[in-house]
Design an enzyme around this catalytic site. Structure first.
Site, short mmCIF file in Angstrom:
data_model
loop_
_atom_site.label_atom_id
_atom_site.label_comp_id
_atom_site.label_asym_id
_atom_site.label_seq_id
_atom_site.Cartn_x
_atom_site.Cartn_y
_atom_site.Cartn_z
N GLN A 43 0.83 -1.22 0.00
CA GLN A 43 0.00 0.00 0.00
C GLN A 43 0.86 1.27 0.00
OE1 GLN A 43 -3.13 0.61 -0.54
NE2 GLN A 43 -3.61 -1.55 -0.81
N SER A 44 2.01 1.21 -0.62
CA SER A 44 2.90 2.38 -0.64
C SER A 44 2.29 3.55 -1.41
CB SER A 44 4.22 1.97 -1.30
OG SER A 44 4.97 3.12 -1.66
#
Ligand SMILES: *Cc1c(COP(=O)(O)O)cnc(C)c1O
Length: 345
Positions: free
Chosen positions: A77-78
């Site tokens: 989920q960067s």
């Protein structure tokens, strides 16, 4: 004068007073400062948040080296990977992402990784242990692979936190200087969530360069105070070494940077990186409903919770005004939506 830069962010972002929230806070804690938000969540839509400011400089460097591909890395989920994927699509560059964690089937992708896919990024998943042990080798071998097929790849480190990327927030300090003057405030303290250290490093160096007369604080969402004291210093030192005599960093900073006060508020990581407690989810709900501002559980919600706790303890009582940099992160919220139901009813 600044290093080469590709305009990607919607600037300037607003600085806005949390009027109702500050008033409520003051009724319970009369000596508490007013809290202002620098709305860097509004640097764009899919291309939004703090990473965009850094990518303006980082991608200018990639372009000047004649690269046609960008490789970067981060969690599944960067926000940084998502911003990079979109920026590459806008600039006609290929984007390869090395993500840490279990592979996500395309049809189940949510939040940031869903956007990564839409933007056409090539995605490789690596187990947490493989990633932690071998990140550099993995990046270099991805770069080799691009070279073998006739391309040229530029590697962006985690969060674009290095001597190039931190220019995003060195430059942002000029903007803050105007914001403060326009709002008629002289905040003694500026706060940001710290995850890979570059935002804090840029702000710390920029506050000196732009003479903001303010102390920058990172509120760490992973690792600890010692790690970030070292990392922020490392980024600043590398930036001064590389650019010191140009771009207004000037000679003075060569000696001064060793004394730049790097400050971290530790103690709010909670259960771990990207893991938040019920209090954080409650604060996110409160903010969304009372101020119409969206925080995320990984960075901004956690860091703002930390700031608020320190204010309640009286740590910043002497201040009239403090500023929190809203670094974005809204897409990360979607992947954790279940936490709003299971933990906070
Ligand atoms: C990456 C990120 C941060 C932390 O910035 P660093 O420069 O990596 O320390 C804070 N907030 C959000 C929303 C982010 O995506």
């Amino acid at each position: 004068m600044l290093p080469p830069r590709i305009p990607l962010a919607r600037l300037n972002t607003p600085l806005h007073l949390l009027a109702r929230f500050s008033e409520k806070l003051k009724s319970a804690y009369p000596d508490a400062p007013r809290i202002w938000l620098k709305r860097d969540d509004l640097t764009g839509f899919a291309l939004s948040g703090n990473k965009v400011r850094k990518l303006e400089f980082t991608l200018a460097e990639a372009r000047s080296q004649g690269c046609d591909t960008v490789i970067t890395c981060g969690g599944v989920q960067s926000n940084h990977c998502r911003a990079t994927a979109i920026a590459c699509a806008q600039l006609g560059l290929k984007c390869h992402l090395l993500l840490r964690g279990e592979s996500v089937p395309a049809e189940h992708a949510d939040g940031n990784i869903f956007i990564d896919q839409l933007a056409g990024a090539t995605i490789a998943f690596h187990s947490v242990s493989d990633y932690q042990k071998n990140l550099n080798e993995l990046l270099l071998s991805a770069q080799d692979e691009v070279a073998r097929s006739g391309g040229k790849a530029f590697i962006i480190p985690t969060g674009a936190s290095d001597e190039i990327g931190i220019w995003g927030y060195v430059a942002a300090c000029e903007e803050l200087k105007h914001d403060f003057a326009k709002s008629g405030i002289t905040p003694g303290h500026v706060f940001c969530a710290t995850g890979s250290g570059g935002t804090q490093a840029g702000l710390t160096l920029g506050a000196y360069r732009s003479q903001l007369n303010t102390q920058v604080w990172g509120i760490n969402v992973c690792d600890d105070e010692n790690y970030f004291l070292h990392k922020v210093n490392e980024d600043i030192t590398a930036c001064v070494a590389r650019y010191g005599d140009r771009y207004d960093l000037g000679k003075a900073i060569h000696t001064a940077h060793k004394d730049l006060p790097i400050k971290v508020i530790d103690g709010y990581v909670g259960p771990g990186y990207a893991k938040a407690t019920a209090e954080i989810f409650d604060l996110i709900k409160e903010f969304a409903s009372q101020e119409g501002v969206i925080f995320d559980p990984v960075y901004t919600g956690k860091a703002f919770y930390g700031l608020l706790s320190e204010i309640k303890k009286g740590r910043f009582d002497a201040e009239q005004d403090v500023v929190f940099i809203h670094t974005g992160g809204a897409f990360g919220l979607f992947a954790q939506r279940h936490c709003f139901y299971s933990k906070t009813q």
